[in-house]
Write a protein that holds these residues in place. Structure first.
Motif, PDB file in Angstrom:
ATOM      1  N   LYS A 126       0.852  -1.188   0.000  1.00 48.50           N
ATOM      2  CA  LYS A 126       0.000   0.000   0.000  1.00 48.50           C
ATOM      3  C   LYS A 126       0.888   1.239   0.000  1.00 48.50           C
ATOM      4  N   LEU A 127       0.713   2.083  -0.988  1.00 44.29           N
ATOM      5  CA  LEU A 127       1.509   3.308  -1.084  1.00 44.29           C
ATOM      6  C   LEU A 127       0.633   4.484  -0.704  1.00 44.29           C
ATOM      7  N   TYR A 128       1.082   5.252   0.286  1.00 44.16           N
ATOM      8  CA  TYR A 128       0.256   6.309   0.843  1.00 44.16           C
ATOM      9  C   TYR A 128       0.600   7.694   0.297  1.00 44.16           C
ATOM     10  N   SER A 129       1.274   7.751  -0.859  1.00 45.38           N
ATOM     11  CA  SER A 129       1.582   9.060  -1.445  1.00 45.38           C
ATOM     12  C   SER A 129       1.720   8.907  -2.950  1.00 45.38           C
ATOM     13  N   ALA A 130       1.177   9.907  -3.654  1.00 45.00           N
ATOM     14  CA  ALA A 130       1.317   9.908  -5.111  1.00 45.00           C
ATOM     15  C   ALA A 130       2.800   9.979  -5.488  1.00 45.00           C
ATOM     16  N   GLY A 131       3.601  10.529  -4.578  1.00 45.10           N
ATOM     17  CA  GLY A 131       5.037  10.650  -4.819  1.00 45.10           C
ATOM     18  C   GLY A 131       5.750   9.308  -4.866  1.00 45.10           C
ATOM     19  N   LEU A 132       5.064   8.246  -4.465  1.00 45.05           N
ATOM     20  CA  LEU A 132       5.709   6.927  -4.458  1.00 45.05           C
ATOM     21  C   LEU A 132       5.469   6.154  -5.749  1.00 45.05           C
ATOM     22  N   THR A 133       4.524   6.609  -6.545  1.00 48.18           N
ATOM     23  CA  THR A 133       4.165   5.872  -7.755  1.00 48.18           C
ATOM     24  C   THR A 133       5.377   5.532  -8.630  1.00 48.18           C
ATOM     25  N   PRO A 134       6.289   6.491  -8.874  1.00 46.89           N
ATOM     26  CA  PRO A 134       7.438   6.147  -9.726  1.00 46.89           C
ATOM     27  C   PRO A 134       8.340   5.057  -9.126  1.00 46.89           C
ATOM     28  N   TYR A 135       8.235   4.857  -7.806  1.00 45.04           N
ATOM     29  CA  TYR A 135       9.120   3.889  -7.141  1.00 45.04           C
ATOM     30  C   TYR A 135       8.489   2.498  -7.016  1.00 45.04           C
ATOM     31  N   ARG A 136       7.207   2.397  -7.394  1.00 46.06           N
ATOM     32  CA  ARG A 136       6.496   1.131  -7.222  1.00 46.06           C
ATOM     33  C   ARG A 136       7.223  -0.058  -7.864  1.00 46.06           C
ATOM     34  N   PRO A 137       7.665   0.076  -9.151  1.00 46.90           N
ATOM     35  CA  PRO A 137       8.346  -1.079  -9.769  1.00 46.90           C
ATOM     36  C   PRO A 137       9.637  -1.455  -9.035  1.00 46.90           C
ATOM     37  N   LEU A 138      10.328  -0.458  -8.490  1.00 51.59           N
ATOM     38  CA  LEU A 138      11.585  -0.740  -7.782  1.00 51.59           C
ATOM     39  C   LEU A 138      11.314  -1.497  -6.479  1.00 51.59           C
ATOM     40  N   ILE A 139      10.259  -1.081  -5.766  1.00 54.71           N
ATOM     41  CA  ILE A 139       9.911  -1.750  -4.501  1.00 54.71           C
ATOM     42  C   ILE A 139       9.489  -3.197  -4.803  1.00 54.71           C
ATOM     43  N   LEU A 140       8.720  -3.329  -5.879  1.00 51.33           N
ATOM     44  CA  LEU A 140       8.254  -4.657  -6.293  1.00 51.33           C
ATOM     45  C   LEU A 140       9.435  -5.587  -6.592  1.00 51.33           C
ATOM     46  N   GLU A 141      10.409  -5.093  -7.356  1.00 40.33           N
ATOM     47  CA  GLU A 141      11.592  -5.901  -7.682  1.00 40.33           C
ATOM     48  C   GLU A 141      12.331  -6.295  -6.412  1.00 40.33           C
ATOM     49  N   ALA A 142      12.478  -5.349  -5.487  1.00 42.44           N
ATOM     50  CA  ALA A 142      13.202  -5.636  -4.242  1.00 42.44           C
ATOM     51  C   ALA A 142      12.466  -6.686  -3.415  1.00 42.44           C
ATOM     52  N   LEU A 143      11.128  -6.654  -3.448  1.00 37.12           N
ATOM     53  CA  LEU A 143      10.354  -7.671  -2.711  1.00 37.12           C
ATOM     54  C   LEU A 143      10.538  -9.040  -3.355  1.00 37.12           C
ATOM     55  N   LYS A 144      10.489  -9.060  -4.678  1.00 35.09           N
ATOM     56  CA  LYS A 144      10.653 -10.340  -5.382  1.00 35.09           C
ATOM     57  C   LYS A 144      12.006 -10.957  -5.058  1.00 35.09           C
ATOM     58  N   ALA A 145      13.010 -10.118  -4.981  1.00 29.77           N
ATOM     59  CA  ALA A 145      14.363 -10.615  -4.705  1.00 29.77           C
ATOM     60  C   ALA A 145      14.552 -10.970  -3.231  1.00 29.77           C
ATOM     61  N   GLY A 146      13.818 -10.298  -2.345  1.00 32.67           N
ATOM     62  CA  GLY A 146      14.140 -10.407  -0.918  1.00 32.67           C
ATOM     63  C   GLY A 146      13.209 -11.253  -0.067  1.00 32.67           C
ATOM     64  N   VAL A 147      12.013 -11.600  -0.591  1.00 34.84           N
ATOM     65  CA  VAL A 147      11.075 -12.378   0.229  1.00 34.84           C
ATOM     66  C   VAL A 147      11.045 -13.822  -0.269  1.00 34.84           C
ATOM     67  N   PRO A 148      11.636 -14.746   0.488  1.00 34.95           N
ATOM     68  CA  PRO A 148      11.665 -16.132   0.044  1.00 34.95           C
ATOM     69  C   PRO A 148      10.244 -16.707  -0.035  1.00 34.95           C
ATOM     70  N   GLY A 149       9.970 -17.443  -1.087  1.00 33.19           N
ATOM     71  CA  GLY A 149       8.668 -18.111  -1.222  1.00 33.19           C
ATOM     72  C   GLY A 149       7.514 -17.169  -1.521  1.00 33.19           C
ATOM     73  N   LEU A 150       7.816 -15.976  -2.016  1.00 30.87           N
ATOM     74  CA  LEU A 150       6.757 -15.001  -2.315  1.00 30.87           C
ATOM     75  C   LEU A 150       5.840 -15.538  -3.417  1.00 30.87           C
ATOM     76  N   LYS A 151       4.545 -15.624  -3.116  1.00 27.35           N
ATOM     77  CA  LYS A 151       3.609 -16.169  -4.099  1.00 27.35           C
ATOM     78  C   LYS A 151       3.070 -15.095  -5.031  1.00 27.35           C
ATOM     79  N   GLY A 152       2.934 -13.890  -4.538  1.00 27.53           N
ATOM     80  CA  GLY A 152       2.392 -12.818  -5.363  1.00 27.53           C
ATOM     81  C   GLY A 152       2.331 -11.520  -4.586  1.00 27.53           C
TER      82      GLY A 152
END
Ligand code: SAH
Length: 398
Positions: A126-152
């Protein structure tokens, strides 16, 4: 890197240098015309103070990301911060028979406005600021790389709200990555099972911040008649019943939450027909119990945030005093009151004051038996006292 410089109004550099992460619009000398998410350097007399991202829509114009002038805000930065939040998370919390906890807690993890909760392998972002929108893909990539067993990952934006901790907004989610999450995700919390509506439910679908307090209630409920006010999907109620409560009465205004609470009893092998579930206003229900002379020996109060703005703080304190006073009117002698506040703007001292006033006005003497705050997957930066939003006190009528 193309960074915009913004001069702070006189004297306002100090609280940023001390580590507070927010800059209100009125604290800026000039309000620039720059897009959401633009990286800005805050200066005082032209000298660097802090670097953050810009939000043209929020009262908080800039949220600080770093106080190090040499640290660039780029993909590597986001990866570092996400990794730091994830590292050691599990070591800090008791995950016995538990598969759900908060992965990223906004300001507390140096990522202001970013909240990510993990529900049995699915992450809800959940992103609580419009200012975070450009960073969404970066946060997503970091989660994919950092959370073992991430289903979605389900995305649930709450743009336009500043109070990460006080959000009860409902919105609809979007699958950002991975397998389509089920309508309701079945999670485990200390051996109990809960259905979580991560797509549409309040907050990210569940109130993970009360995890340890729910477990405490399991221990305290044995043989008691329990009233759970503002029950949502029955988190405290299920725990009370698992702990051997004699009866559990759950009340919430939201009929969907009440339906889910009933379902959660069944999921945990608890006979729902032996307990009460009611979609109604807590204030009216307590009043009618008072008139009927119906009493309880454990009452749980976990209302939504009362103070949504600085101006509303005194009204919120009065609201807590009045709610707690009402509840004390139907508490049996020797009974327990478990009372919570999630208003960031109401300090622990003020909340305790409200309970003390309630005790005095109801003519019920109370002893404090447990004093708790949020669990360590909701970390609090000392420079950001607003981050310590959850208060949970258990008091005994003496
Ligand atoms: N204790 C819950 C979380 C409670 S959140 C848990 O552990 O999961 C607060 C709840 O209060 C929400 O579900 C909201 O629907 C409910 N609510 C808000 N105002 C209410 C009112 N006046 N009467 C009853 N419920 C109310």
């Amino acid at each position: 890197m193309n960074v915009v410089k913004l001069e702070l109004a006189r004297g306002l550099g100090r609280h940023l240098r001390a580590g507070h992460p927010w800059v209100f619009r009125k604290a800026l000398e000039h309000v620039p015309k720059i897009p959401p998410g633009c990286v800005v350097d805050l200066t005082e007399n032209g000298k660097f103070v802090a670097r953050g991202y810009y939000d043209p829509h929020s009262a908080i114009a800039v949220r600080v990301l770093t106080r190090d002038a040499r640290e660039a805000v780029d993909a590597a930065f986001i990866t570092r911060r996400v990794r730091q939040a994830l590292a050691g998370r599990q070591a800090l919390i008791d995950l016995t028979d538990t598969d759900s906890y908060r992965l990223i807690h906004g300001e507390g993890d140096g990522l202001p406005g970013v909240v990510v909760d993990l529900y049995a392998g699915w992450a809800v972002m959940k992103l609580y600021s419009a200012g975070l929108t450009p960073y969404r893909p970066l946060i997503l990539e970091a989660l994919k790389a950092g959370v073992p067993g991430l289903k979605g990952v389900i995305g649930r934006d709450e743009v336009g709200r500043d109070d990460v901790d006080e959000d009860e907004g409902r919105g609809s989610g979007k699958m950002l990555y991975g397998h389509e999450a089920p309508e309701q995700i079945a999670i485990r919390e200390r051996g109990a099972t809960f259905l979580v509506d991560a797509w549409r439910g309040q907050k990210t679908g569940f109130f993970l911040d009360q995890r340890e307090n729910r477990y405490l209630i399991r221990r305290l409920a044995k043989g008691r008649d329990v009233l759970n006010c503002f029950s949502f999907s029955g988190g405290f109620s299920v725990n009370a019943a698992l702990g051997g409560a004699n009866s559990v009465f759950s009340v919430d205004l939201d009929p969907d939450a009440i339906a889910l609470a009933r379902e959660n009893f069944t999921r945990n092998g608890l006979p729902a027909e032996k307990h009460d579930f009611l979609a109604a206003d807590v204030f009216k229900i307590i009043q009618s119990f008072k008139e009927e002379g119906r009493t309880f020996d454990l009452i749980i109060l976990d209302p939504p945030a009362f103070a949504k703005s600085q101006r509303a703080v005194q009204a919120a304190i009065d609201g807590y005093a009045s709610l707690n006073r009402q509840a004390l009117g139907i508490l049996r002698p020797g009974g327990l009151l478990a009372t919570a506040s999630c208003s960031a703007r109401v300090s622990p001292l003020d909340f305790m004051g409200a309970v003390r006033e309630a005790s005095f006005k109801a003519g019920v003497d109370l002893a404090l038996v447990e004093e708790r705050y949020q669990p360590p997957d909701h970390p609090v930066r000392l420079q950001f006292p607003e981050g310590k939003y959850l208060k949970f006190y258990v008091l005994q009528s003496v």
